[in-house]
Design an enzyme around this catalytic site. Structure first.
Site, short mmCIF file in Angstrom:
data_model
loop_
_atom_site.label_atom_id
_atom_site.label_comp_id
_atom_site.label_asym_id
_atom_site.label_seq_id
_atom_site.Cartn_x
_atom_site.Cartn_y
_atom_site.Cartn_z
N LYS A 196 0.82 -1.22 0.00
CA LYS A 196 0.00 0.00 0.00
C LYS A 196 0.86 1.27 0.00
CE LYS A 196 -4.14 -1.98 2.09
NZ LYS A 196 -5.14 -1.90 3.16
N GLY A 239 -0.22 0.01 8.84
CA GLY A 239 -0.97 0.78 7.86
C GLY A 239 -2.44 0.96 8.25
P1 NAP Z 1 0.72 -4.06 9.12
O1 NAP Z 1 1.04 -2.79 8.44
O2 NAP Z 1 1.64 -5.21 9.01
O3 NAP Z 1 0.48 -3.69 10.67
C1 NAP Z 1 0.11 -4.58 11.64
C2 NAP Z 1 0.59 -4.05 12.98
O4 NAP Z 1 0.18 -4.97 13.97
C3 NAP Z 1 2.11 -3.95 13.08
O5 NAP Z 1 2.57 -2.71 12.68
C4 NAP Z 1 2.38 -4.22 14.56
O6 NAP Z 1 2.28 -3.03 15.30
C5 NAP Z 1 1.17 -5.10 14.97
N1 NAP Z 1 1.59 -6.50 15.05
C6 NAP Z 1 2.06 -7.29 14.06
N2 NAP Z 1 2.33 -8.51 14.54
C7 NAP Z 1 1.98 -8.51 15.85
C8 NAP Z 1 2.03 -9.48 16.89
N3 NAP Z 1 2.45 -10.72 16.66
N4 NAP Z 1 1.60 -9.11 18.12
C9 NAP Z 1 1.15 -7.86 18.35
N5 NAP Z 1 1.10 -6.91 17.41
C10 NAP Z 1 1.51 -7.22 16.17
O7 NAP Z 1 -0.68 -4.62 8.64
P2 NAP Z 1 -2.00 -3.75 8.30
O8 NAP Z 1 -2.07 -3.49 6.86
O9 NAP Z 1 -2.07 -2.60 9.24
O10 NAP Z 1 -3.15 -4.83 8.63
C11 NAP Z 1 -3.34 -5.24 9.94
C12 NAP Z 1 -4.56 -6.16 10.06
O11 NAP Z 1 -5.74 -5.49 9.64
C13 NAP Z 1 -4.46 -7.42 9.19
O12 NAP Z 1 -5.01 -8.47 9.92
C14 NAP Z 1 -5.31 -7.08 7.99
O13 NAP Z 1 -5.88 -8.23 7.40
C15 NAP Z 1 -6.41 -6.24 8.64
N6 NAP Z 1 -7.02 -5.31 7.68
C16 NAP Z 1 -8.32 -5.46 7.43
C17 NAP Z 1 -8.96 -4.62 6.55
C18 NAP Z 1 -10.42 -4.80 6.28
O14 NAP Z 1 -10.91 -4.28 5.28
N7 NAP Z 1 -11.14 -5.47 7.14
C19 NAP Z 1 -8.25 -3.57 5.94
C20 NAP Z 1 -6.90 -3.43 6.24
C21 NAP Z 1 -6.28 -4.30 7.12
P3 NAP Z 1 3.35 -2.75 16.49
O15 NAP Z 1 4.68 -3.14 15.94
O16 NAP Z 1 3.19 -1.31 16.74
O17 NAP Z 1 2.96 -3.58 17.67
#
Ligand code: NAP
Length: 418
Positions: free
Chosen positions: A62, A125
């Protein structure tokens, strides 16, 4: 449904096999919607030369796509990520429809955030988008990050939190059953939102339900952002009611139909038939156990005892119930293991298949031999009642039984969504 068979749309990402986006877009328009699985080094070339009219973008690209775009919307610029790319006279344009998606999910949940303390778990993100929406709605936002000032070690600072939004992948398929926080730490909670939609009910949401806290999963957001993306793709307007219709359809299609009930009540026969009739896949937890153990269930009982069998059964339940859109038959005693409750409900509606006790076979099944069917039923009845979301009657004809199960499932599903 919009007709644009000539239009080439798609989704850019790295691992896309579990994406629900093709199903959602197929409900919105009849354009081609292709999954483009790309390695990081190939993203730039694809954007410059790829044959697409418009595309969505997902994890982990993204941000990656942004330098290749001639124009970026103010919203996408503010959030710092793009999930929708269209072609304009100037070149490629980037938008972010996740802002709309999360706003719609929040509105649908009915959870109030204005002037409320909201904890956003994760700082990736999606977290940036969620924080932007919550701040615009007048919430007091605290980001909980593993490495931040507010982290999982000092959550007691925020006991007064009213709302929790999970934007981490913790609990997402295939790591079902994990939860990022213990909700009992937050006595003032009035809402929990989880961006994850597979499973339908993460452990976080199952825990919220047990505490009677209003909660919602991320499927509404996913559908809402797709609707907005489709509008941008085709430069059109689609009524918001489409979001609700499509969310309900995808949720129902991906929910498992899980059968519980006394040994010999017809779960496997009717379940198999129902799977065939509805185009779903079928799984039988007893068959999984037998295959894995390499011996029959009476032999497992005889050789290792019931406790060992129940452990194998729990593993089989966890494996089968994390799947989506299956019909799943379980063993008669599955309700004896408390931890099977959450595993079965994470992605499914549990239907108790009832059959006249006098018609149940009494031979060849270890527990019915030992205890007698009537006694066994008296012990298990309260557990079947507790585990089930709905009841269906077994009929002399398996086709009728399958119909009863489907009606019970549909009614239970509709009831939950009201
Ligand atoms: P991302 O950029 O990888 O961010 C996820 C964040 O979660 C990381 O920056 C980290 O934050 C935290 N994290 C990762 N692994 C972890 C762990 N094992 N324990 C605790 N915290 C952890 O991913 P994203 O794009 O933000 O997406 C995150 C989630 O939202 C995914 O599950 C995705 O499928 C979902 N999502 C859903 C939608 C929808 O339309 N429903 C849209 C977008 C995303 P810290 O390092 O600060 O702890």
């Amino acid at each position: 449904m919009i007709h644009r068979k000539d239009f080439q749309a798609g989704l850019i990402g790295r691992k896309l096999s579990h994406s629900f986006s093709p199903q959602i877009h197929a409900e919105l328009a009849d354009y081609n919607y292709t999954l483009f699985e790309l390695e990081p080094d190939d993203v730039g070339t694809f954007l410059q030369n790829g044959s697409f009219d418009a595309t969505n973008v997902t994890i982990p690209y993204k941000k990656t796509v942004m330098p290749y775009l001639a124009e970026i919307s103010d919203e996408a610029q503010k959030i710092g990520s793009v999930n929708t790319i269209t072609r304009t006279a100037k070149g490629l344009r980037g938008d972010n429809t996740d802002y709309f998606g999360f706003s719609y999910m929040l509105q649908k949940s009915g959870i109030e955030v204005k002037d409320k303390k909201c904890l956003v778990l994760g700082s990736g993100g999606a977290s940036v988008t969620v924080c932007a929406v919550l701040e615009d709605m007048g919430a007091q936002v605290i980001v909980i990050s593993r490495t931040g000032e507010n982290n999982y070690e000092n959550l007691d600072r925020h006991k007064d939190a009213a709302v929790i939004v999970n934007t981490t992948p913790v609990g997402m398929y295939p790591n079902n059953g994990e939860s990022p926080v213990d909700l009992s730490l937050f006595p003032a909670l009035s809402g929990v939102l989880d961006l994850i939609y597979n499973p339908a009910r993460t452990q976080l949401l199952l825990d919220a339900q047990k505490l009677h806290i209003p909660c919602i999963n991320g499927l509404t957001m996913l559908t809402a952002q797709a609707k907005k993306a489709c509008e941008l793709f085709l430069n059109t307007r689609i009524d918001d009611s489409e979001i609700d219709r499509i969310t309900a359809k995808i949720a129902q299609d991906s929910e498992n139909i899980i059968l519980i009930g006394m040994p010999g009540c017809g779960k496997s026969t009717a379940g198999n038939l129902l799977a065939e009739q509805t185009g779903r896949q079928f799984a039988d937890t007893d068959e999984v156990i037998v295959q894995k153990a390499g011996m029959s269930i009476p032999d497992i009982f005889a050789k290792y005892g019931e406790e060992h069998f129940r452990r194998l059964e729990h593993e089989a339940v966890c494996e089968c119930a994390k799947k989506s859109g299956f019909v799943i038959a379980t063993g008669g005693g599955v309700i004896k293991t408390e931890s099977n409750f959450d595993a079965l409900h994470q992605n499914g509606k549990v239907i108790w298949l009832q059959r006249d006790l006098q018609l149940l076979p009494s031979d060849g099944r270890p527990l019915s031999q030992q205890e007698g069917i009537v006694k066994l039923f008296a012990q298990r009845k309260p557990l079947y009642e507790r585990f089930c979301d709905a009841v269906a009657q077994c009929e002399p004809e398996a086709t009728l039984t399958a119909q009863n199960i489907l009606s019970a499932f549909t009614a239970a599903f509709k009831e939950e969504r009201q």
